[in-house]
Design a protein around this motif. Structure first.
Motif, short mmCIF file in Angstrom:
data_model
loop_
_atom_site.label_atom_id
_atom_site.label_comp_id
_atom_site.label_asym_id
_atom_site.label_seq_id
_atom_site.Cartn_x
_atom_site.Cartn_y
_atom_site.Cartn_z
N PHE A 26 0.84 -1.20 0.00
CA PHE A 26 0.00 0.00 0.00
C PHE A 26 0.88 1.25 0.00
O PHE A 26 1.75 1.40 0.85
N GLN A 27 0.64 2.15 -0.97
CA GLN A 27 1.51 3.32 -1.13
C GLN A 27 0.90 4.58 -0.51
O GLN A 27 1.48 5.66 -0.65
N GLY A 28 -0.26 4.45 0.17
CA GLY A 28 -0.86 5.64 0.77
C GLY A 28 -0.36 5.90 2.18
O GLY A 28 0.62 5.31 2.64
N GLU A 29 -1.04 6.81 2.85
CA GLU A 29 -0.73 7.18 4.24
C GLU A 29 -1.00 6.01 5.19
O GLU A 29 -1.97 5.28 5.02
N GLY A 30 -0.20 5.90 6.21
CA GLY A 30 -0.48 4.94 7.27
C GLY A 30 -0.09 3.52 6.92
O GLY A 30 0.35 3.23 5.81
N ILE A 31 -0.25 2.65 7.89
CA ILE A 31 0.16 1.26 7.72
C ILE A 31 -1.06 0.40 7.43
O ILE A 31 -1.95 0.26 8.26
N PHE B 4 5.39 0.24 12.41
CA PHE B 4 6.31 1.38 12.34
C PHE B 4 6.78 1.56 10.91
O PHE B 4 6.60 0.70 10.06
N GLU B 5 7.37 2.74 10.68
CA GLU B 5 7.88 3.07 9.36
C GLU B 5 9.39 3.31 9.47
O GLU B 5 9.86 3.93 10.42
N THR C 284 5.04 -4.46 5.09
CA THR C 284 3.76 -4.31 4.39
C THR C 284 3.86 -3.36 3.20
O THR C 284 3.00 -3.37 2.34
N SER C 285 4.89 -2.52 3.17
CA SER C 285 5.10 -1.72 1.97
C SER C 285 6.53 -1.25 1.89
O SER C 285 7.24 -1.16 2.89
N VAL C 286 6.96 -1.00 0.67
CA VAL C 286 8.29 -0.44 0.42
C VAL C 286 8.17 0.51 -0.76
O VAL C 286 7.39 0.25 -1.70
N THR C 287 8.87 1.61 -0.69
CA THR C 287 8.80 2.63 -1.73
C THR C 287 10.14 3.33 -1.88
O THR C 287 10.74 3.71 -0.89
N LYS D 200 7.30 0.16 5.48
CA LYS D 200 6.41 0.06 6.63
C LYS D 200 6.35 -1.39 7.07
O LYS D 200 6.35 -2.30 6.24
N VAL D 201 6.31 -1.58 8.38
CA VAL D 201 6.39 -2.93 8.93
C VAL D 201 5.26 -3.13 9.93
O VAL D 201 4.96 -2.24 10.73
N GLN E 95 4.24 3.74 15.04
CA GLN E 95 2.89 4.23 14.75
C GLN E 95 1.75 3.41 15.37
O GLN E 95 0.72 3.96 15.70
N LEU E 96 1.90 2.10 15.46
CA LEU E 96 0.80 1.26 15.95
C LEU E 96 1.27 0.37 17.09
O LEU E 96 2.37 -0.17 17.05
#
Lengths: 458, 458
Positions: A309-314, B202-203, B303-306, B325-326, B362-363
């Motif tokens: 997911f490339q948006g805001e947040g996890i 977390f990011e 969960t995401s990489v950019t 993001k993990v 973050q979470l």
């Protein structure tokens, strides 16, 4: 013999600069369709200028895109034939608000001619045309045979020129190829750029399950494509900054001591580079300087990576796909297809259970190099020295101008890049300009170069 | 003593289902601001229903968001107090076109009650209210003391409930907490879900130079943030699928033989999972089954990489930043903050010259577990067995319902998740429904459960 040539060029200089300003007034922006009429008008202007100089067999030759302007003068039997490459198209001028004077309304300020195309490449190209004129008006002949191949698509990646060169390779045949579309090392410091890096570009896709999965319900039990691609990408380099793909360096021509010594004159201060980039340390292949790493060593750079997911947040998912794009810069004598073969073998040798990895090859450009001891390179260096009073520095670029390699390879001739632009002349940027001190020095260097090439065949 | 209760509930069943249908007609969608009046109306309906059942001290209590409905009955001195948690809010009904009948116009077809909220959670919640009514109408008393805490924000992550529970922890104090917001293992197969995974999210940001760089001019001499992040991400797991962060597993309560044996009754066929996902192989921590990996082992999923240019084609740059993001799913007794401390230590122990790595937490959600031998769990299992004729299976979920852990921890009481929904009842999806066979079985199980809790204190 050089004196009457110089005298003619001095005498005619104002007229010649006036003609260059006419050339610059044509907004020959190859990238923008609405400038199509300007492109044709510019090709015609170029042809007319070549004719006026005394060249023959002038042709505006169609390609799949903007035409090529051809001309020659072939009345020096027993003397070498030199192909001069240049381009009459220019970059778009945007952002217009940053120009101090209008881009297509050229003006001289502080000894510099401002206008889009002044250094890239109309100004540098016209040096050759006016040198021809000077020889023919004062001597009635040229010391060598000349061919001009002037394209209209350099700023759009020379899209149709490789096919054109292949098609007309007999017509374009030459003993040496010259172009002036690069830069000197600094004011009064001529440079011979003798190497450009090639390019191999590809995309890697890692596919997992048939859809994104809830990381709570599946996390820990299926391969995560981001984990797999991270692992894969981390295998491309070793701890010493070298590319860890078997065979990657096999064809690399190692730098000679002479080249490495020569680089000391041109390489930037690494502390300044580091400070400019605001990084704690530079990082590259052990045992090579910054300049060597960026010009003379091949690299494998991951230019993008995407997954999840490339948006805001996890968003706690395991994505079903992750991708990465890679650009390898290659040096002579690496072959893009072979390099991509080696990388594909490397990829498939990794153990990545639960996912499928595919590679899509997208970009290929051969590296270019001319040996600095090549006789035409020596002649060019001597011409520079005779004109500027100093021997040129030898430079290589980390970038890629694929057409240079195509010309050299297809026509099987050495390519000499005689730059007369200066660093900071804003090519591709607002307020592009050309230092006019290099107008006279440029025509003199070219004159001396041709005379030396003629003398070599004696 | 159970027979008159059952008789009353059988006799009143049609009336009770009619009331449930009224409850379902209120579109109490907590996520959508325009349904604010419906939320209040639904809280009032809930309060009225609790009052009608004979409960006392009914209050609609404000929170920072939608209110909580409270009620109690505390006239069983010497008997345990049970807190019943539920929620009166529902998920949005979109996509509406996939509903066979309107989501807020409930209807019974084939013994199933269709409508948004029928199983999640209005239907399951009303089982408790009607069981209270049955006891009070037929016995004049309840076997245990009861408190109801019914929130309106479960579908928006129980945003204000943790603070509410902290604030009113004396008022909510209980010996056990019960909720029915989960599922049975299958028709006729009751399940006690005794574990939920926690969450730490977390990011990671890797910063390189102060701007994107041309890969030709800088490639090979500066650290590429994508290279650095790939290397970093690849260190999070070892070759055996385990998380390679020191201390990550330190607090994990290992599965008992009894639990692992019990899982055999509920774990899915791994070949079927593999085929459904269309992957060549599953991939997880060695030595654990799919079910164990996804419910009882902690995981670290990227969960995401950019990084770099995200458009079409290859833009040959070295980006100045890459991020990932993990989401870690945690099991008892891992602590999210400790886990993120361990990961941060791991990150900073990696050698990544030329870039800066930062972590943004973050979470956080604690894992939840109730021991299956806990007396209230045994009482619940016996109640299920007496009703359904089979001992329940013990399940754990890989997902996270953080409020369950909050209730248990703040009120310091065991939490029993008595599910009466069935798999496939489309919670959160179109055509949500509740199998009415579990209406009578549900109230009977709850009745028996309370009677057993009362007996335990004798």
């Amino acid at each position: 013999m050089i004196e009457p040539i110089k005298a003619y060029l001095d005498e005619q200089k104002d007229q010649h600069i006036e003609e260059l300003m006419q050339f610059l007034r044509i907004p020959s922006i190859s990238a923008v369709a609405e400038h199509q009429p300007d492109m044709l008008r510019c090709a015609e202007w170029t042809a007319q200028s070549l004719k006026q100089a005394g060249l023959e067999h002038i042709e505006i030759m169609p390609t799949g895109g903007h035409p090529v302007v051809y001309a020659d003068w072939l009345h020096a039997p027993g003397k070498p034939t030199v192909l001069i490459y240049g381009h009459y198209d220019v970059q778009p001028a945007e952002p217009l608000e940053l120009w101090e004077t209008p881009p297509f309304d050229p003006i001289i300020r502080d000894g510099k001619l401002f206008g889009r195309g002044s250094t890239d490449d109309k100004g540098q190209l016209l040096l050759y045309v006016k040198t021809v004129e000077a020889f023919l008006r004062t001597q009635g002949s040229l010391p060598v045979n000349l061919k001009f191949c002037i394209e209209g698509e350099e700023e759009i990646a020379s899209k149709h020129l490789p096919a054109f060169v292949e098609k007309y390779k007999d017509k374009l045949q030459a003993d040496a190829i010259t172009l002036s579309d690069t830069q000197m090392h600094g004011p009064g410091k001529p440079a011979l750029m003798y190497g450009l890096r090639g390019l191999a570009g590809f995309e890697i896709t890692v596919d997992g399950a048939n859809s994104d999965l809830h990381s709570g319900l599946f996390g820990g039990a299926v391969q995560n494509p981001i984990h797999a691609i991270s692992r894969l990408l981390s295998t491309f380099h070793d701890d010493k900054g070298q590319v860890a793909v078997k065979g990657f360096y096999d064809r690399v021509i190692e730098l000679s001591d002479k080249e490495r010594e020569a680089f000391k004159q041109v390489e930037p201060d690494e502390n300044k580079v580091r400070a400019d980039l605001q990084v704690d340390s530079l990082y590259g292949e052990n045992g090579f300087s910054f300049y060597e790493q960026t010009t003379s060593r091949p690299t494998l750079e991951i230019t993008s990576v995407t997954g999840g997911f490339q948006g805001e947040g996890i968003k706690p998912i395991i994505p079903n796909r992750a991708t990465a794009k890679v650009a390898c810069r290659l040096v002579a004598a690496q072959v893009p297809e072979e390099i991509m073969d080696a990388i594909e073998t490397h990829i498939h040798a990794q153990s990545l259970p639960g996912v499928k990895v595919t590679m899509d090859r997208q970009l290929r450009g051969n590296p270019f190099i001319t040996h600095i001891d090549e006789p035409v390179m020596v002649a060019a260096a001597e011409a520079y020295e005779d004109t500027y009073g100093v021997w040129p520095v030898y430079t290589r670029s980390g970038g890629s101008i694929p057409i240079v390699e195509v010309l050299g390879r297809v026509l099987d001739a050495p390519v000499v890049l005689l730059g007369f632009g200066l660093p900071g002349e804003n090519l591709h940027a607002p307020n592009e300009h050309f230092h006019l001190m290099n107008w006279s020095k440029g025509t003199e260097t070219i004159s001396r170069f041709w005379l030396k090439l003629a003398a070599m065949s004696n």
